[in-house]
Enzyme design. Sequence first.
Site, short mmCIF file in Angstrom:
data_model
loop_
_atom_site.label_atom_id
_atom_site.label_comp_id
_atom_site.label_asym_id
_atom_site.label_seq_id
_atom_site.Cartn_x
_atom_site.Cartn_y
_atom_site.Cartn_z
N LYS A 1 0.95 -1.22 -0.11
CA LYS A 1 0.06 0.05 -0.07
C LYS A 1 1.14 1.25 0.07
CE LYS A 1 -1.97 1.67 4.01
NZ LYS A 1 -1.71 3.23 4.01
N ASN A 2 2.15 1.32 0.92
CA ASN A 2 2.70 2.54 1.04
C ASN A 2 3.70 2.76 0.04
OD1 ASN A 2 1.34 3.04 3.30
ND2 ASN A 2 2.94 2.57 4.84
N CYS B 1 -5.55 8.61 9.60
CA CYS B 1 -5.64 7.67 10.98
C CYS B 1 -5.36 8.82 12.10
CB CYS B 1 -4.58 6.98 10.75
SG CYS B 1 -4.46 5.29 10.03
N ARG C 1 0.28 14.54 13.30
CA ARG C 1 0.81 14.63 12.14
C ARG C 1 0.83 15.86 11.19
NH1 ARG C 1 -1.10 8.81 9.80
NH2 ARG C 1 0.79 8.60 9.05
N ASP D 1 4.67 0.76 11.88
CA ASP D 1 3.63 0.16 11.39
C ASP D 1 3.32 -1.40 11.88
OD1 ASP D 1 2.90 2.52 10.46
OD2 ASP D 1 3.26 1.73 8.22
N ARG E 1 -8.78 -0.48 4.37
CA ARG E 1 -7.71 0.52 3.83
C ARG E 1 -6.52 -0.26 3.62
NH1 ARG E 1 -6.54 4.79 7.62
NH2 ARG E 1 -5.25 5.54 5.81
C1 UD1 Z 1 4.43 6.97 6.25
C2 UD1 Z 1 3.24 5.77 6.18
C3 UD1 Z 1 2.70 5.38 7.19
C4 UD1 Z 1 4.26 5.18 8.49
C5 UD1 Z 1 4.91 6.33 8.35
C6 UD1 Z 1 6.10 6.27 9.27
C7 UD1 Z 1 2.46 5.86 3.88
C8 UD1 Z 1 1.20 6.20 2.93
N1 UD1 Z 1 2.27 6.00 5.20
O1 UD1 Z 1 3.36 7.97 6.90
O2 UD1 Z 1 2.46 3.95 7.36
O3 UD1 Z 1 3.82 5.04 9.61
O4 UD1 Z 1 5.43 6.81 7.06
O5 UD1 Z 1 6.98 5.02 8.67
O6 UD1 Z 1 3.32 5.83 3.43
N2 UD1 Z 1 6.04 14.95 10.47
C9 UD1 Z 1 6.15 16.30 11.02
N3 UD1 Z 1 5.73 17.21 9.95
C10 UD1 Z 1 5.54 16.93 8.58
C11 UD1 Z 1 5.47 15.40 8.22
C12 UD1 Z 1 5.88 14.59 9.25
O7 UD1 Z 1 6.21 16.54 11.96
O8 UD1 Z 1 5.41 17.71 7.82
C13 UD1 Z 1 6.15 13.92 11.42
C14 UD1 Z 1 4.83 13.11 11.72
O9 UD1 Z 1 4.08 13.44 12.53
C15 UD1 Z 1 5.48 11.58 12.24
C16 UD1 Z 1 6.82 12.05 11.87
O10 UD1 Z 1 7.06 13.21 11.26
O11 UD1 Z 1 5.69 11.92 13.78
C17 UD1 Z 1 7.06 10.55 10.61
O12 UD1 Z 1 5.98 11.00 9.73
P1 UD1 Z 1 6.04 10.63 8.23
O13 UD1 Z 1 7.31 9.68 7.98
O14 UD1 Z 1 6.04 11.85 7.39
O15 UD1 Z 1 4.95 9.77 8.10
P2 UD1 Z 1 3.78 9.59 6.76
O16 UD1 Z 1 4.46 9.64 5.67
O17 UD1 Z 1 2.67 10.22 6.90
#
Ligand code: UD1
Length: 429
Positions: free
Chosen positions: A22-23, A126, A131, A316, A408
Amino acid sequence: MDRIRIVGGNPLNGTIAISGAKNAALPLMIASLLTEETLTLDNVPRLADVAMLKRILGNHGVDCMVHGKRAGQNGLSGETLDLTAGAIVDTTAPYEMVSRMRASFWVIGPLIARMGQARVSLPGGCAIGTRPVDLFIEALKCLGADIDIDGGNVVARAPRGLVGNRVVFPRVTVGATHVTMMAAALARGETVIENAAREPEIVDLAQCLTKMGARIAGAGTATIHIEGVDRLGAARHSVMPDRIETGTYAMAVAMTGGDVLLEGASPAILEKPLQVLSEVGAEISATNSGIHVRRNGAGLSPVDVVTAPFPGFPTDLQAQLMALVCRAQGTSHIRETIFENRFMHVQELARLGADIHLDGQVAIVRGVSRLRGAQVMATDLRASVSLVIAGLAAEGETVVNRVYHLDRGFERIEEKLGGCGAAIERLTA
Ligand code: UD1
């Protein structure tokens, strides 16, 4: 709303075909916005998030055609999609869509790169922590975009195109690494991403972008170099296997006992979780066709695990590991470092008899000799599957409510587990 009913106690034996990730599928589909030519993706999992993204991309003008089944393909094979963004008809991604799936926010990268503008609602997804999207915004600003927040939307403008630059992430972010890579692929000049996410899904996207004509080096390391090109073109790419689905079923087998081949799984992208599973007491072996997981009747050992960006233990799989060590002979400690508030499964696992105490971001799990079936509520994607795993090992009947979270991210979970001997069925509302 559908529910899943499980009668626990059966070991798992047989073969489970691992789906496309999915990711990886989501960013790959989004990459189709970068070119007017067709991006063909094979092995796309049949998931609610993929269906939702098809609708979202359709809104921007992407034509999505699903290939018919080929000889030898069964209902468990992934789909092949032709995605063609001949003309982008709308650069707006509205709240109704983005709020349902956080990753749809990522369209902002290709839209601003190709069209010089994008208006994308702040995301939902989620309910695991706040986030924010600040790191996306900073990265796009670095590439020369003007960004405003207006009425809950991020409005990005770069009428003269993006310009390559050095982007240094203060913390590792998968989503903003994907977006920066896509945006920089069409920027003028060179971009260097530092402290980039090293997740295998980043590598998968980089490989696909390279087939489309992008010039990218270093994906999979902390420093990615991207030399912008004027345009990208057609390509064909197969979605990598889902390491989270693989790890989830491996934990299910460790929990119930049995012997299962996870077909098509790649051990190279699961080193840390497989090491933890071995510590817990599962026997793991890599074969030509996938990963073999076995556990005989021996007890489970407790572990101490900290979630971390790749190659660390994935957040995850945190909920699933917690379900597993609920029955370990001793006390485990699981520290969550990626997302705050990603412990919503704890109170539901407690309903099954688990003994878990939270101390800030650390869960202290004292192993119990038995879990007992109960009604539980799925709260997010990974939490819900941890309840399924726990149910497989609990005595009696477990009913997992609000299964839409599962759909999902897990393709036909009841068929895959049922095929290996689990007593599991979907109750449709
Ligand atoms: C992706 C994955 C999710 C996984 C996560 C971490 C997909 C579709 N989803 O989510 O399943 O759990 O990586 O491996 O691939 N953050 C900020 N500011 C930002 C962006 C992120 O503070 O602008 C923080 C987030 O709140 C979190 C951390 O950075 O604490 C990591 O998030 P991120 O790696 O961006 O996760 P996703 O890409 O949303």
